[in-house]
Structure formats: structure tokens, C-alpha cells
Design a protein around this motif. Structure first.
Motif, PDB file in Angstrom:
ATOM      1  N   GLU A  24       0.860  -1.180   0.000  1.00 61.80           N
ATOM      2  CA  GLU A  24       0.000   0.000   0.000  1.00 61.80           C
ATOM      3  C   GLU A  24       0.898   1.233   0.000  1.00 61.80           C
ATOM      4  OE1 GLU A  24      -3.345   2.024   2.915  1.00 61.80           O
ATOM      5  OE2 GLU A  24      -2.969  -0.124   3.032  1.00 61.80           O
ATOM      6  N   ASN A  25       0.693   2.118  -0.955  1.00 56.77           N
ATOM      7  CA  ASN A  25       1.452   3.364  -1.004  1.00 56.77           C
ATOM      8  C   ASN A  25       0.745   4.424  -0.182  1.00 56.77           C
ATOM      9  OD1 ASN A  25       3.539   2.517  -2.766  1.00 56.77           O
ATOM     10  ND2 ASN A  25       2.144   2.707  -4.485  1.00 56.77           N
ATOM     11  N   ILE A  26       1.520   5.099   0.648  1.00 49.09           N
ATOM     12  CA  ILE A  26       0.992   6.151   1.501  1.00 49.09           C
ATOM     13  C   ILE A  26       1.858   7.383   1.311  1.00 49.09           C
ATOM     14  CG2 ILE A  26       0.547   6.840   3.891  1.00 49.09           C
ATOM     15  CD1 ILE A  26       0.100   3.886   4.533  1.00 49.09           C
ATOM     16  N   ALA A  27       1.231   8.538   1.204  1.00 40.93           N
ATOM     17  CA  ALA A  27       1.972   9.785   1.004  1.00 40.93           C
ATOM     18  C   ALA A  27       2.911  10.035   2.171  1.00 40.93           C
ATOM     19  CB  ALA A  27       1.010  10.952   0.841  1.00 40.93           C
ATOM     20  N   GLY A  28       4.119  10.486   1.865  1.00 43.89           N
ATOM     21  CA  GLY A  28       5.104  10.780   2.894  1.00 43.89           C
ATOM     22  C   GLY A  28       5.088  12.250   3.281  1.00 43.89           C
ATOM     23  N   TRP A  29       6.118  12.677   3.976  1.00 41.91           N
ATOM     24  CA  TRP A  29       6.233  14.064   4.407  1.00 41.91           C
ATOM     25  C   TRP A  29       7.707  14.447   4.412  1.00 41.91           C
ATOM     26  CZ3 TRP A  29       4.801   9.916   7.231  1.00 41.91           C
ATOM     27  CH2 TRP A  29       5.605   9.538   8.286  1.00 41.91           C
ATOM     28  N   THR A  30       7.961  15.735   4.272  1.00 40.01           N
ATOM     29  CA  THR A  30       9.345  16.225   4.251  1.00 40.01           C
ATOM     30  C   THR A  30       9.691  17.003   5.520  1.00 40.01           C
ATOM     31  OG1 THR A  30       8.650  18.198   3.049  1.00 40.01           O
ATOM     32  CG2 THR A  30       9.431  16.341   1.738  1.00 40.01           C
ATOM     33  N   GLU A  31       8.697  17.373   6.292  1.00 39.77           N
ATOM     34  CA  GLU A  31       8.926  18.123   7.525  1.00 39.77           C
ATOM     35  C   GLU A  31       9.573  17.209   8.573  1.00 39.77           C
ATOM     36  OE1 GLU A  31       4.815  19.317   5.898  1.00 39.77           O
ATOM     37  OE2 GLU A  31       5.927  17.478   6.201  1.00 39.77           O
ATOM     38  N   SER A  32      10.469  17.775   9.357  1.00 37.89           N
ATOM     39  CA  SER A  32      11.106  17.008  10.420  1.00 37.89           C
ATOM     40  C   SER A  32      10.113  16.764  11.556  1.00 37.89           C
ATOM     41  CB  SER A  32      12.317  17.766  10.962  1.00 37.89           C
ATOM     42  OG  SER A  32      12.863  17.081  12.065  1.00 37.89           O
ATOM     43  N   THR A  33      10.205  15.581  12.130  1.00 40.95           N
ATOM     44  CA  THR A  33       9.383  15.258  13.300  1.00 40.95           C
ATOM     45  C   THR A  33      10.246  15.146  14.559  1.00 40.95           C
ATOM     46  OG1 THR A  33       9.578  12.896  12.835  1.00 40.95           O
ATOM     47  CG2 THR A  33       7.655  14.040  11.927  1.00 40.95           C
ATOM     48  N   VAL A  34      11.528  15.410  14.427  1.00 37.34           N
ATOM     49  CA  VAL A  34      12.449  15.293  15.563  1.00 37.34           C
ATOM     50  C   VAL A  34      12.037  16.259  16.675  1.00 37.34           C
ATOM     51  CG1 VAL A  34      14.825  15.598  16.352  1.00 37.34           C
ATOM     52  CG2 VAL A  34      14.374  14.524  14.138  1.00 37.34           C
ATOM     53  N   GLY A  35      11.848  15.712  17.853  1.00 39.21           N
ATOM     54  CA  GLY A  35      11.533  16.531  19.018  1.00 39.21           C
ATOM     55  C   GLY A  35      10.066  16.882  19.183  1.00 39.21           C
ATOM     56  N   ASP A  41       1.086  18.426  16.456  1.00 39.12           N
ATOM     57  CA  ASP A  41       2.203  19.097  15.810  1.00 39.12           C
ATOM     58  C   ASP A  41       2.902  18.235  14.758  1.00 39.12           C
ATOM     59  OD1 ASP A  41       1.679  21.320  17.370  1.00 39.12           O
ATOM     60  OD2 ASP A  41       3.161  20.782  18.896  1.00 39.12           O
ATOM     61  N   LEU A  42       2.519  16.977  14.649  1.00 41.51           N
ATOM     62  CA  LEU A  42       3.078  16.130  13.599  1.00 41.51           C
ATOM     63  C   LEU A  42       2.540  16.587  12.244  1.00 41.51           C
ATOM     64  CD1 LEU A  42       2.691  12.594  15.196  1.00 41.51           C
ATOM     65  CD2 LEU A  42       4.847  13.782  14.728  1.00 41.51           C
ATOM     66  N   PRO A  43       3.305  16.403  11.168  1.00 43.17           N
ATOM     67  CA  PRO A  43       2.789  16.738   9.834  1.00 43.17           C
ATOM     68  C   PRO A  43       1.515  15.927   9.549  1.00 43.17           C
ATOM     69  CG  PRO A  43       5.150  16.326   9.747  1.00 43.17           C
ATOM     70  CD  PRO A  43       4.685  15.932  11.122  1.00 43.17           C
ATOM     71  N   PRO A  44       0.578  16.504   8.805  1.00 41.64           N
ATOM     72  CA  PRO A  44      -0.676  15.792   8.513  1.00 41.64           C
ATOM     73  C   PRO A  44      -0.466  14.397   7.929  1.00 41.64           C
ATOM     74  CG  PRO A  44      -0.856  18.076   7.842  1.00 41.64           C
ATOM     75  CD  PRO A  44       0.568  17.855   8.253  1.00 41.64           C
ATOM     76  N   ASN A  45       0.484  14.239   6.999  1.00 41.71           N
ATOM     77  CA  ASN A  45       0.698  12.919   6.410  1.00 41.71           C
ATOM     78  C   ASN A  45       1.303  11.937   7.407  1.00 41.71           C
ATOM     79  OD1 ASN A  45      -0.463  13.520   3.988  1.00 41.71           O
ATOM     80  ND2 ASN A  45       1.448  13.831   2.892  1.00 41.71           N
ATOM     81  N   ALA A  46       2.061  12.416   8.378  1.00 44.34           N
ATOM     82  CA  ALA A  46       2.581  11.538   9.429  1.00 44.34           C
ATOM     83  C   ALA A  46       1.420  11.028  10.285  1.00 44.34           C
ATOM     84  CB  ALA A  46       3.604  12.279  10.291  1.00 44.34           C
ATOM     85  N   ILE A  64       4.511   7.303  20.592  1.00 43.58           N
ATOM     86  CA  ILE A  64       5.222   7.654  19.364  1.00 43.58           C
ATOM     87  C   ILE A  64       6.528   8.312  19.782  1.00 43.58           C
ATOM     88  CG2 ILE A  64       5.170   9.015  17.234  1.00 43.58           C
ATOM     89  CD1 ILE A  64       2.027   9.043  17.669  1.00 43.58           C
ATOM     90  N   SER A  65       7.638   7.760  19.327  1.00 42.41           N
ATOM     91  CA  SER A  65       8.938   8.341  19.631  1.00 42.41           C
ATOM     92  C   SER A  65       9.386   9.172  18.437  1.00 42.41           C
ATOM     93  CB  SER A  65       9.955   7.230  19.899  1.00 42.41           C
ATOM     94  OG  SER A  65      11.227   7.791  20.127  1.00 42.41           O
ATOM     95  N   THR A  66       9.845  10.384  18.688  1.00 40.31           N
ATOM     96  CA  THR A  66      10.259  11.263  17.596  1.00 40.31           C
ATOM     97  C   THR A  66      11.759  11.549  17.597  1.00 40.31           C
ATOM     98  OG1 THR A  66       9.736  13.242  18.883  1.00 40.31           O
ATOM     99  CG2 THR A  66       7.989  12.357  17.464  1.00 40.31           C
ATOM    100  N   SER A  67      12.490  10.920  18.509  1.00 38.61           N
ATOM    101  CA  SER A  67      13.952  11.006  18.516  1.00 38.61           C
ATOM    102  C   SER A  67      14.464  10.030  19.573  1.00 38.61           C
ATOM    103  CB  SER A  67      14.427  12.430  18.834  1.00 38.61           C
ATOM    104  OG  SER A  67      14.510  12.662  20.215  1.00 38.61           O
ATOM    105  N   PRO A  68      15.772   9.835  19.659  1.00 33.53           N
ATOM    106  CA  PRO A  68      16.302   8.961  20.702  1.00 33.53           C
ATOM    107  C   PRO A  68      16.123   9.525  22.113  1.00 33.53           C
ATOM    108  CG  PRO A  68      17.928   9.298  18.965  1.00 33.53           C
ATOM    109  CD  PRO A  68      16.810  10.260  18.720  1.00 33.53           C
TER     110      PRO A  68
END
Length: 83
Positions: A24-35, A41-46, A64-68
């Protein structure tokens, strides 16, 4: 398996070899989710991606983890609480 959709992997190696995965193909995102620490606040596609994982698996996402960094966690629901 042989043109029939199955939800459980067969036991036999011969049957497994005849299975064809469904992609299944799902649209991605280019915005960073780190932190990011809030779901909103996550991008809509995330968010759509995470919602689709819940739909396909039938399992609600608890964390949901967004960084180490352990502070960069979005807690959706208590992971040990019974629903």
C-alpha cells in the motif's frame, strides 16, 4: 496465497513461497518530526500514516517516539492501561 487474501502466514514453507505480499502506497512528508511532543504538531501525512497503521493492525498506538531522547515522546494512551 494462490490469489486468496489471508491474514495469517501459513505454516508450510511451500505455501509461504506461494504468498504474494500486498503493498500500500501512503503519502510521505518532508517536515522534520524530531523533538515533536504533541500529536497535533506532527505533519498531517505523518498522522495519516499512524492512523492507517492502527486501522490495518486493529491495534491502537500507545506511544510515538520522535527522537532517541526519551523526552521526545508522544503518549497517546497509557501503554499498560486496559481498554
Amino acid at each position: 496465497l494462490d490469489g486468496e487474501r489471508i491474514d495469517l502466514l501459513p505454516m508450510g514453507a511451500e505455501e509461504i513461497a506461494r504468498c504474494v505480499p500486498i503493498y500500500e502506497n501512503i503519502a510521505g512528508w518532508t517536515e522534520s518530526t524530531v523533538g515533536v511532543t504533541r500529536y497535533e504538531d506532527l505533519p498531517p501525512n505523518a498522522r495519516r500514516y499512524l492512523e492507517r497503521i492502527e486501522q490495518v493492525t486493529g491495534v491502537p498506538i500507545a506511544m510515538i517516539s520522535t527522537s532517541p531522547d526519551r523526552d521526545h515522546t508522544i503518549l497517546m494512551r497509557h501503554p499498560y492501561a486496559a481498554d
